[in-house]
Design an enzyme around this catalytic site. Structure first.
Site, mmCIF file in Angstrom:
data_model
loop_
_atom_site.group_PDB
_atom_site.id
_atom_site.type_symbol
_atom_site.label_atom_id
_atom_site.label_comp_id
_atom_site.label_asym_id
_atom_site.label_seq_id
_atom_site.Cartn_x
_atom_site.Cartn_y
_atom_site.Cartn_z
ATOM 1 N N THR A 100 69.849 6.734 2.913
ATOM 2 C CA THR A 100 69.656 5.562 2.056
ATOM 3 C C THR A 100 70.241 5.816 0.416
ATOM 4 O O THR A 100 70.347 4.761 -0.129
ATOM 5 C CB THR A 100 67.973 5.112 1.860
ATOM 6 O OG1 THR A 100 67.466 6.639 1.150
ATOM 7 C CG2 THR A 100 67.468 4.956 3.046
ATOM 8 N N THR A 176 67.672 12.458 3.857
ATOM 9 C CA THR A 176 66.822 13.507 3.573
ATOM 10 C C THR A 176 66.334 14.391 4.808
ATOM 11 O O THR A 176 65.879 15.452 4.592
ATOM 12 C CB THR A 176 65.727 13.127 2.504
ATOM 13 O OG1 THR A 176 64.994 12.228 3.527
ATOM 14 C CG2 THR A 176 66.141 12.702 1.274
ATOM 15 N N ASP A 177 66.261 13.725 5.935
ATOM 16 C CA ASP A 177 65.602 14.295 7.089
ATOM 17 C C ASP A 177 66.142 15.631 7.260
ATOM 18 O O ASP A 177 65.315 16.768 7.611
ATOM 19 C CB ASP A 177 65.492 13.487 8.506
ATOM 20 C CG ASP A 177 64.425 12.440 8.034
ATOM 21 O OD1 ASP A 177 63.912 12.130 7.133
ATOM 22 O OD2 ASP A 177 64.460 11.727 9.140
ATOM 23 N N LYS A 254 62.247 20.416 3.611
ATOM 24 C CA LYS A 254 61.310 19.275 3.317
ATOM 25 C C LYS A 254 60.044 19.327 3.684
ATOM 26 O O LYS A 254 59.643 19.624 4.797
ATOM 27 C CB LYS A 254 62.240 18.033 4.153
ATOM 28 C CG LYS A 254 61.536 16.686 3.865
ATOM 29 C CD LYS A 254 62.435 15.551 4.706
ATOM 30 C CE LYS A 254 61.548 14.128 4.146
ATOM 31 N NZ LYS A 254 62.383 13.265 4.735
HETATM 32 N N1 GLU Z 1 65.885 9.505 8.415
HETATM 33 C C1 GLU Z 1 66.852 9.020 7.171
HETATM 34 C C2 GLU Z 1 67.678 10.136 6.801
HETATM 35 O O1 GLU Z 1 67.196 11.291 6.990
HETATM 36 C C3 GLU Z 1 65.855 8.608 6.064
HETATM 37 C C4 GLU Z 1 66.430 7.901 5.147
HETATM 38 C C5 GLU Z 1 66.839 8.895 4.006
HETATM 39 O O2 GLU Z 1 66.170 9.947 3.999
HETATM 40 O O3 GLU Z 1 67.841 8.862 3.347
HETATM 41 O O4 GLU Z 1 68.831 9.997 6.913
#
Ligand code: GLU
Length: 425
Positions: A100, A176-177, A254
């Protein structure tokens, strides 16, 4: 007045200036000419946003502003098409991989898409314009749960290529995952004498509570000002916006599904903090290494979390599939049930490298304390000290693809993946 509030609004009142006005803003040693832009309601109250003649929006900290003077012929400024000009700031390569952060809502389609140009970035986060000359590039647009070892290789190669092009540092925007997995993978695959800073956001950039801007500003600050090399992760230190922690890429995890401060350094303190635009070093570590690129990763590597009642056939099946490496996330000091011993021994005899980490998160594997650990050592399981399981997966995959003597590489510290006892938090 057009989104300005608090201290920023007071400043505009003081100089009798308003959004939409063509002005000259004077700082101590610089002056900027442009149009005062409206702000989003949710924006901070410490910056005035100015659209410059070249089309860039920049955010100017109100503490630096000495005066705002109106220019005759209000709104007459001609906003040219954006041309890149040398503004004497550090050049930063910003590689976008998805997630994001560094994305924006496309109002035509309603979807979210990556910000493709420096102008889009500066428009969304004007403070970046004062900090560095950013050269964004979209490498892929994936949620990080969809990234594979092949993506790690492509990213390592891209970073290495960029490091030869005169950038001061490299910022990688990432979901972030799995950002901590990628940070670990890059820590082994690419070594350059520049900071490589991974950054993400827990809340999407279109939400008022988004951490995207603050994290990106801190990542860019660290990438453009720090002389440390290596791979780092920049994320909120607490739920407040004041301080962004800079974690070492091999010692971060995380730990929360949604909080802004989800990422924590494990076993050691964050390397540094970025607060009010300054870097505050926390741990003085030597991160300088010989430059190299070793971007391959072996696919047939797995990470298995031991749990009571685990079926030994899982390990047998991995061996049948031709898996070359297995990281076990054992219990406590590094244990799994004795009912798995035969399968583990057979797999090792067939050539699989099996390493032990702990699911405890904190502390070190010590396999000499109990009989279970000693038996596993005798069978040939490698104890990985306090290496985090996710880091061990990345390292084992990398070592199998690039190194001859995989066992000794796994037991040797390469990128501070096993922390020095003197650094323990
Ligand atoms: N699952 C998404 C990812 O890790 C979540 C959005 C985010 O963390 O940016 O890309």
């Amino acid at each position: 007045m057009h989104g300005y509030r608090g201290k920023a609004l007071e400043l505009l009142y003081r100089f009798n200036a308003y959004a939409g006005e063509h002005v000259i803003i004077e700082l101590d040693s610089k002056r900027y000419e442009g149009i005062i832009m409206p702000r989003y309601e949710s924006a901070d109250d410490t910056h005035i946003v100015l659209k410059l003649k070249n089309g860039y929006n920049i955010g100017i900290s109100i503490d630096r502003i000495k005066s705002i003077k109106s220019i005759e012929g209000k709104n007459q400024i001609k906003i040219a098409e954006v041309e890149r000009e040398d503004r004497g700031l550090s050049k930063i390569a910003m590689i976008s991989t998805g997630g994001t952060i560094a994305s924006k809502i496309d109002y035509r389609t309603g979807g979210v898409r990556a910000m493709l140009t420096a102008k889009e970035l500066y428009d969304a986060i004007p403070e970046l314009g004062e900090l560095a000359d950013i050269y964004p590039e979209v490498l892929f647009s994936e949620y990080s749960e969809n990234l594979t070892f092949r993506h790690w290789s492509m990213l390592a190669e891209k970073i290495y290529e960029k490091s030869k092009e005169g950038y001061k540092g490299i910022v990688v925007t990432h979901g972030t995952d799995t950002m901590h997995y990628t940070a670990a993978a890059l820590s082994f695959a690419v070594s350059i004498n520049k900071p490589i800073v991974l950054v993400g956001a827990q809340r999407s950039s279109d939400r008022p509570s988004s951490d995207a801007a603050t994290n990106l500003i801190a990542a860019t600050t660290f990438a453009s000002k720090s002389d440390l090399n290596g791979v780092f992760v920049a994320m909120h230190d607490s739920i407040s916006d004041d301080t962004i922690a800079i974690h070492l890429g091999t010692r971060v995890r995380k730990n929360h599904t949604s909080r802004r401060d989800a990422f924590k350094s494990i076993g050691i303190k964050p390397i540094a903090y970025v607060r009010n635009g300054e870097i505050i070093y926390n741990l003085r570590v030597e991160t300088r290494r010989e430059e190299y690129i070793l971007p391959k990763f072996e696919d047939k590597v797995a990470l298995l979390k031991y749990h009571p009642n685990m079926d030994a056939r899982l390990i047998e099946y991995l061996s049948e599939l031709g898996y070359k490496g297995l990281v076990l996330e054992g219990t406590g000091l590094g244990h799994v049930s004795k009912y798995l011993f035969n399968s583990i021994e057979d797999a090792i005899k067939k050539g699989m490298i099996i390493c032990m980490t702990s699911q405890c998160i904190y502390g070190r594997v010590r396999m000499t304390v109990y009989e279970t650990g000693r038996d596993l050592l005798r069978i040939g399981v490698l104890p990985l000290d306090d290496m985090l399981p996710e880091v061990a997966l990345a390292k084992l995959s990398w070592a199998l693809a690039n190194k001859e003597d995989v066992k000794s590489v796994m037991l040797k510290n390469i990128a501070m993946e096993m922390s020095d006892r003197s650094l323990v938090d």
